[in-house]
Design a protein around this motif. Structure first.
Motif, PDB file in Angstrom:
ATOM      1  N   ALA A  46       1.040  -1.021  -0.148  1.00 55.36           N
ATOM      2  CA  ALA A  46      -0.139   0.274   0.147  1.00 55.36           C
ATOM      3  C   ALA A  46       1.237   1.146   0.084  1.00 55.36           C
ATOM      4  O   ALA A  46       1.652   1.334   0.388  1.00 55.36           O
ATOM      5  CB  ALA A  46      -0.916  -0.299   0.920  1.00 55.36           C
ATOM      6  N   PRO A  47       0.415   2.871  -0.249  1.00 52.67           N
ATOM      7  CA  PRO A  47       1.729   3.668  -0.680  1.00 52.67           C
ATOM      8  C   PRO A  47       1.630   3.937   0.306  1.00 52.67           C
ATOM      9  O   PRO A  47       0.734   4.185   1.213  1.00 52.67           O
ATOM     10  CB  PRO A  47       0.508   4.307  -2.004  1.00 52.67           C
ATOM     11  N   GLN A  48       2.729   4.367   0.826  1.00 52.79           N
ATOM     12  CA  GLN A  48       2.385   5.255   2.257  1.00 52.79           C
ATOM     13  C   GLN A  48       3.980   6.028   1.710  1.00 52.79           C
ATOM     14  O   GLN A  48       5.271   6.098   1.226  1.00 52.79           O
ATOM     15  CB  GLN A  48       3.167   4.388   3.655  1.00 52.79           C
ATOM     16  N   ILE A  49       3.783   6.913   2.818  1.00 53.59           N
ATOM     17  CA  ILE A  49       4.869   8.193   3.506  1.00 53.59           C
ATOM     18  C   ILE A  49       4.371   8.115   4.705  1.00 53.59           C
ATOM     19  O   ILE A  49       3.853   8.064   5.537  1.00 53.59           O
ATOM     20  CB  ILE A  49       4.176  10.134   2.677  1.00 53.59           C
ATOM     21  N   ILE A  72       0.161   4.162  10.440  1.00 52.54           N
ATOM     22  CA  ILE A  72       0.267   2.674  10.191  1.00 52.54           C
ATOM     23  C   ILE A  72       1.908   2.302  11.100  1.00 52.54           C
ATOM     24  O   ILE A  72       1.991   1.481  12.111  1.00 52.54           O
ATOM     25  CB  ILE A  72       1.232   2.703   9.002  1.00 52.54           C
ATOM     26  N   ASP A  73       2.162   3.447  11.426  1.00 53.81           N
ATOM     27  CA  ASP A  73       3.232   3.082  12.185  1.00 53.81           C
ATOM     28  C   ASP A  73       4.292   4.465  13.175  1.00 53.81           C
ATOM     29  O   ASP A  73       4.315   5.282  12.622  1.00 53.81           O
ATOM     30  CB  ASP A  73       4.618   2.246  11.470  1.00 53.81           C
ATOM     31  N   LEU A  83       2.028   6.769   7.289  1.00 52.33           N
ATOM     32  CA  LEU A  83       0.854   7.280   7.214  1.00 52.33           C
ATOM     33  C   LEU A  83       0.087   6.507   5.889  1.00 52.33           C
ATOM     34  O   LEU A  83       1.129   6.101   4.582  1.00 52.33           O
ATOM     35  CB  LEU A  83       0.872   8.377   6.078  1.00 52.33           C
ATOM     36  N   ASP A  84      -0.357   5.514   5.684  1.00 45.67           N
ATOM     37  CA  ASP A  84      -1.005   5.036   4.564  1.00 45.67           C
ATOM     38  C   ASP A  84      -2.163   6.284   3.408  1.00 45.67           C
ATOM     39  O   ASP A  84      -2.422   7.010   4.034  1.00 45.67           O
ATOM     40  CB  ASP A  84      -2.315   4.117   5.185  1.00 45.67           C
ATOM     41  N   THR A 104       9.431   8.566   1.830  1.00 45.00           N
ATOM     42  CA  THR A 104       9.026   7.442   1.093  1.00 45.00           C
ATOM     43  C   THR A 104       9.421   6.846   2.185  1.00 45.00           C
ATOM     44  O   THR A 104      10.350   6.991   2.614  1.00 45.00           O
ATOM     45  CB  THR A 104       9.623   7.776  -0.011  1.00 45.00           C
ATOM     46  N   THR A 105       8.368   6.113   2.370  1.00 44.91           N
ATOM     47  CA  THR A 105       8.822   4.843   2.933  1.00 44.91           C
ATOM     48  C   THR A 105       8.565   3.177   2.845  1.00 44.91           C
ATOM     49  O   THR A 105       8.884   2.262   2.977  1.00 44.91           O
ATOM     50  CB  THR A 105       7.949   4.635   4.638  1.00 44.91           C
TER      51      THR A 105
END
Length: 122
Positions: A46-49, A72-73, A83-84, A104-105
């Motif tokens: 899933a795209p996450q930042i 998210i974490d 974040l998602d 970006t993560t």
């Protein structure tokens, strides 16, 4: 007065040849590996930042709640919030407009690949 002796120069050059040979061989091998190694498969995660909050900021949790995105974490003691953004694709730009540092993560860091992340522990 500075004297140049070709004999001393040649002796020093001969002493440095093995080190230069090893260095050239190492660079050639790295170049070969870089050209022949296949690219890693694209991630389907899933795209996450990640949003970096300033270490001196005392309102970290309230700032995280204002994002209105699923968390998210929390990393680095709450100063990096992952974040998602799958439901809101332009959330990264919106957070940049608010003045947050966005990273970006989804990419693996350093020399980690998906095979080493999913590997069984020894």
């Amino acid at each position: 007065m500075l004297r140049f002796s070709f004999h001393q120069f040649a002796t020093g050059l001969r002493a440095a040849l093995p080190a230069m040979g090893v260095g050239a061989f190492g660079l050639a091998v790295l170049g070969w590996l870089m050209l022949t190694t296949p690219a890693p498969a694209t991630s389907v995660a899933a795209p996450q930042i990640g949003v970096v909050l300033a270490p001196w900021s005392q309102a970290g949790i309230t700032a995280e709640a204002r994002f209105d995105l699923p968390i998210i974490d929390l990393r680095w003691g709450g100063h990096l919030v992952v974040l998602d953004v799958s439901q809101n694709p332009n959330a990264g730009q919106r957070l940049r407009d608010f003045g947050y540092f966005v990273i970006t993560t989804t990419a693996a860091s350093g020399c980690l690949t998906q095979r080493t992340i999913d590997a069984e522990p020894i």
